[in-house]
Motif scaffolding. Sequence first.
Motif, mmCIF file in Angstrom:
data_model
loop_
_atom_site.group_PDB
_atom_site.id
_atom_site.type_symbol
_atom_site.label_atom_id
_atom_site.label_comp_id
_atom_site.label_asym_id
_atom_site.label_seq_id
_atom_site.Cartn_x
_atom_site.Cartn_y
_atom_site.Cartn_z
ATOM 1 N N ASP A 1 -3.552 4.286 5.280
ATOM 2 C CA ASP A 1 -3.757 2.966 4.672
ATOM 3 C C ASP A 1 -3.461 2.977 3.177
ATOM 4 O O ASP A 1 -3.643 1.966 2.494
ATOM 5 N N LEU A 2 -2.983 4.109 2.645
ATOM 6 C CA LEU A 2 -2.514 4.196 1.266
ATOM 7 C C LEU A 2 -1.567 5.382 1.163
ATOM 8 O O LEU A 2 -1.915 6.486 1.598
ATOM 9 N N SER B 1 -9.548 3.591 0.111
ATOM 10 C CA SER B 1 -8.795 4.012 1.287
ATOM 11 C C SER B 1 -9.615 4.982 2.121
ATOM 12 O O SER B 1 -10.332 5.832 1.593
ATOM 13 N N ASP C 1 -1.629 -3.712 7.953
ATOM 14 C CA ASP C 1 -1.989 -3.318 6.594
ATOM 15 C C ASP C 1 -1.793 -1.832 6.348
ATOM 16 O O ASP C 1 -2.078 -1.342 5.251
ATOM 17 N N ARG D 1 0.813 -1.218 0.000
ATOM 18 C CA ARG D 1 0.000 0.000 0.000
ATOM 19 C C ARG D 1 0.851 1.275 0.000
ATOM 20 O O ARG D 1 0.314 2.350 0.218
ATOM 21 N N PRO E 1 -6.480 1.030 -4.717
ATOM 22 C CA PRO E 1 -7.208 0.476 -3.566
ATOM 23 C C PRO E 1 -8.071 1.541 -2.870
ATOM 24 O O PRO E 1 -7.659 2.695 -2.732
#
Length: 443
Positions: free
Chosen positions: A341-342, A218, A322, A199, A216
């Motif tokens: 998370d990204l 996010s 993650d 990520r 993804p």
Amino acid sequence: MTSGTPGADTPGSDTCCGTLLVLGAGPKGVAVAAKARALTDLGLPAPRVVLIDEHAVGAHWLPVGGWTDGRHRLGTSPEKDVGFPYRNGPDRAHATAVNRRMLDYSWMSFLVEHHTYTEWIDRGRPHPHHHVWARYLEWVARRAQTDVLIGRVTEIDADDDCWRLTLTAPDGAQHEVTGDGLMITGPGSSAETMLEHPRMLSVARFWELSAAREIPASSRAAVIGGGETAGSALDELARHDVMTISAISPGATIYTRGESYFENAMFSDPTGWPALSAAERRDVIRRTDRGVFSVRVQENLLEDNRIHHMQGRVTGARSVGDSIRLTLENPGRPVSEHTFDLVVDATGGRPLWFLELFSPGAADLLELALRTRPTTVAAENAIGHDLAVEGLDPPLYLPNLAGFAQGPGFPNLSCLGELSNRVLRGAQQRGVHDRSAAGTGAR
């Protein structure tokens, strides 16, 4: 334009006399090649320019180059084309004639030939998409009958007379190309990140996923960087399923590249630049070029309340399940950590990326010229008027590092015509010219 892989009959493959090698077939290399062609057409001395690129002419403005998806707009006006600012020339006695020749390679000529000039004017002279700018560069290279070699450079060697580049062609074969001058352009790899994590996306990976519509989802994303690369990534990320986006850069805010006459004139005409103090030059570059977004990108971001600025220099990144935890430092403040998370690492290329390709002999020559271990600051301070490292023979032209010493427009697209003037005038003074073509008008 002659394009292909290097071989025994390739210019520069068996002799270095009169050959200027350019690593990177982008706007800087194309501008130098077009100006050299203009000089040769007038019977004036100029080197044979050979552009070398792993992918294609203008690759960094196409998805294949990994720095864009090609659909975002150019931050600089396209009228600042390969001949701009059409001022003086490498041969000052024939400057007017040379500049008239360069008009054949102008943005306007490109549009006229493709029957789109009227529409472009009527639409208010919009900045073109990156892929259109790449088409323009390819058109110039073809019209100037530029030698273009496609291959990946795996080693750069040098002695007192020549530069020798080892290329791996697309078919895997290796070749050597030589020249008595070398110009290096481009930011290096777009595939690097500060942390290996699924990520944390490099610029190349971000655009790859974006093209596939696989960014993804996010809840909390971040883009590291304050330049145009980061601006384009933010502009694109805002179109995806993300709840909040932090633009992380060292500045107190996100600065916009101003477009007033006073700022633009300093980029177009760097004549008075060396008279400024070091502190003044650093301040101008910081405020107008490094860590700034184009006005258009800034306006788009202002309309999206999910995007906010977070000040700090990212000094560390580590995996937390993650998620990714970034360490931010600001002078005079406690170190802080923030979890996302990204993350898109859009800090741009490394200024001295090409040193990884230097042989020990080439590295020694550069270190002797710099009189110190190569660093970004040492290299910036050593760039002379011709955009080459002072005291180094054969000449090594580094326009991307010339901003501090010679003018803020040289590392970007602001004065490509003046860049080609400086490089080719320096090549003439050093005797790097195609002696067989000089005075004949033939190439």
